[in-house]
Design an enzyme around this catalytic site. Structure first.
Site, mmCIF file in Angstrom:
data_model
loop_
_atom_site.group_PDB
_atom_site.id
_atom_site.type_symbol
_atom_site.label_atom_id
_atom_site.label_comp_id
_atom_site.label_asym_id
_atom_site.label_seq_id
_atom_site.Cartn_x
_atom_site.Cartn_y
_atom_site.Cartn_z
ATOM 1 N N HIS A 12 0.805 -1.213 0.000
ATOM 2 C CA HIS A 12 0.000 0.000 0.000
ATOM 3 C C HIS A 12 0.845 1.273 0.000
ATOM 4 O O HIS A 12 0.338 2.354 0.321
ATOM 5 C CB HIS A 12 -1.009 0.001 1.166
ATOM 6 C CG HIS A 12 -0.397 0.048 2.546
ATOM 7 N ND1 HIS A 12 -0.932 -0.654 3.609
ATOM 8 C CD2 HIS A 12 0.666 0.710 3.056
ATOM 9 C CE1 HIS A 12 -0.226 -0.426 4.702
ATOM 10 N NE2 HIS A 12 0.745 0.416 4.391
ATOM 11 N N HIS A 58 -2.264 5.077 9.681
ATOM 12 C CA HIS A 58 -0.995 5.813 9.790
ATOM 13 C C HIS A 58 -1.169 7.123 10.550
ATOM 14 O O HIS A 58 -0.564 8.137 10.221
ATOM 15 C CB HIS A 58 -0.431 6.083 8.392
ATOM 16 C CG HIS A 58 -0.092 4.851 7.606
ATOM 17 N ND1 HIS A 58 -1.059 4.104 6.965
ATOM 18 C CD2 HIS A 58 1.091 4.242 7.370
ATOM 19 C CE1 HIS A 58 -0.478 3.078 6.353
ATOM 20 N NE2 HIS A 58 0.814 3.133 6.580
ATOM 21 N N HIS A 192 10.743 -2.983 3.896
ATOM 22 C CA HIS A 192 11.191 -1.596 3.871
ATOM 23 C C HIS A 192 11.345 -1.081 5.299
ATOM 24 O O HIS A 192 10.738 -1.609 6.231
ATOM 25 C CB HIS A 192 10.249 -0.694 3.076
ATOM 26 C CG HIS A 192 8.855 -0.547 3.618
ATOM 27 N ND1 HIS A 192 7.968 -1.604 3.743
ATOM 28 C CD2 HIS A 192 8.170 0.546 4.044
ATOM 29 C CE1 HIS A 192 6.807 -1.161 4.211
ATOM 30 N NE2 HIS A 192 6.912 0.133 4.419
#
Length: 299
Positions: A12, A58, A192
């Site tokens: 995403h 987030h 990541h």
């Protein structure tokens, strides 16, 4: 009865949307983007009515002061969140509150204490996969059920706990008495890390292992500890446990419709894998199309 017609794991990262747009319009000819441009077509052939979308917030709806381990939407609709630049130009997401409550009433007695959200804005962790799958329509062609997972602040749920929750959600969906076609989408990852000494960490070997084992042996991925995920995939790559919720909802025996992997996308690896239960009553792609997709998305 409800039927689970597809399971998709997809990154995403926000840069994925523009990258897919560029590939779809021919501005980006990277063949490894083909799986991302084709995944929406693959999904549309299954004709789902509802998507259960597993993502992480987030900071749009939850803050570090209040981060539920698992939170499920139980609303009639969900707004795209303002992440500091105003609400994105996306239509409101229609919900399926009846199915949400069925999931809640099914999995809570099994020991999964879900936070129930009767109002919830969804951020790019949710909207990026939706844009990859459907573009930017005037109205979304499916209803959605958001399931937010804490993968941002310790303690986070283990991979095994996520896989077990997926199993419970699968049982809940199969017991739903209405004739509804459901697709389950697990978002986030791949490897990541955005901060610290290992900022920029990408591990292609583990990413490719994950894409293979999420299909063939998800139990091996569920057995990895949280520190192992962070070590292998980076602090943000630990989002991959959300794919295990998706995989747990499917049958043990699945078939792969397509798989793809590209690196880098905004300093992160990006992957996609789409599956159907081996006994599904309707296949999303012909054998010829499936082979072409897999070849185009070869790692």
């Amino acid at each position: 009865m409800a039927e689970i017609v597809a399971g998709i794991g997809i990154s995403h990262v926000p840069a994925l949307g523009p990258a897919v747009d560029a590939a779809a319009t021919g501005k980006d000819t990277n063949p490894l983007m083909k799986a991302f441009t084709d995944v929406g077509s693959w999904l549309s052939e299954t004709k789902p009515d509802v998507l259960v979308v597993i993502y992480n917030d987030h900071g749009a709806s939850f803050s570090f002061d209040l981060v539920p381990t698992f939170a499920i939407g139980a609303a009639e609709s969900y707004m795209p969140a303002d992440e500091g630049f105003g609400r994105p130009p996306l239509p409101e997401y229609p919900g399926d509150a009846d199915l949400s409550w069925h999931i809640i009433d099914s999995v809570v007695p099994e020991g999964f204490d879900l936070t129930v959200c009767q109002s919830l804005d969804v951020d790019h962790g949710f909207s990026t996969p939706m844009k990859v799958l459907f573009g930017t329509p005037e109205a979304w062609p499916v209803k959605v059920i958001p399931l937010a997972v804490n993968v941002v602040q310790q303690p986070t749920p283990s991979a095994q706990r996520c896989y077990d929750l997926g199993k419970a959600i699968g049982r809940a969906l199969r017991s739903y008495p209405k004739d509804v076609r459901v697709a389950v989408i697990g978002t986030g990852g791949m490897s990541h890390q955005l901060q610290g000494e290992r900022a920029g960490h990408i591990n292609p070997d583990f990413d490719q292992r994950f894409l293979s084992e999420i299909v063939s042996s998800p139990e091996s991925l569920a057995s990895l500890s949280n520190p192992e995920y962070i070590n292998l995939a980076g602090s943000e790559g630990a989002e991959l446990v959300m794919w295990l919720i998706m995989r747990g909802a499917l049958d043990d025996d699945v078939e792969t419709g397509l798989s793809g992997y590209v690196i880098p996308v905004a300093n992160t690896a990006a992957g996609v894998v789409a599956m159907q239960n081996a006994g599904s009553t309707q296949k999303a792609a012909s054998t010829e199309n499936t082979a072409a997709l897999q070849n185009a998305a070869a790692l």
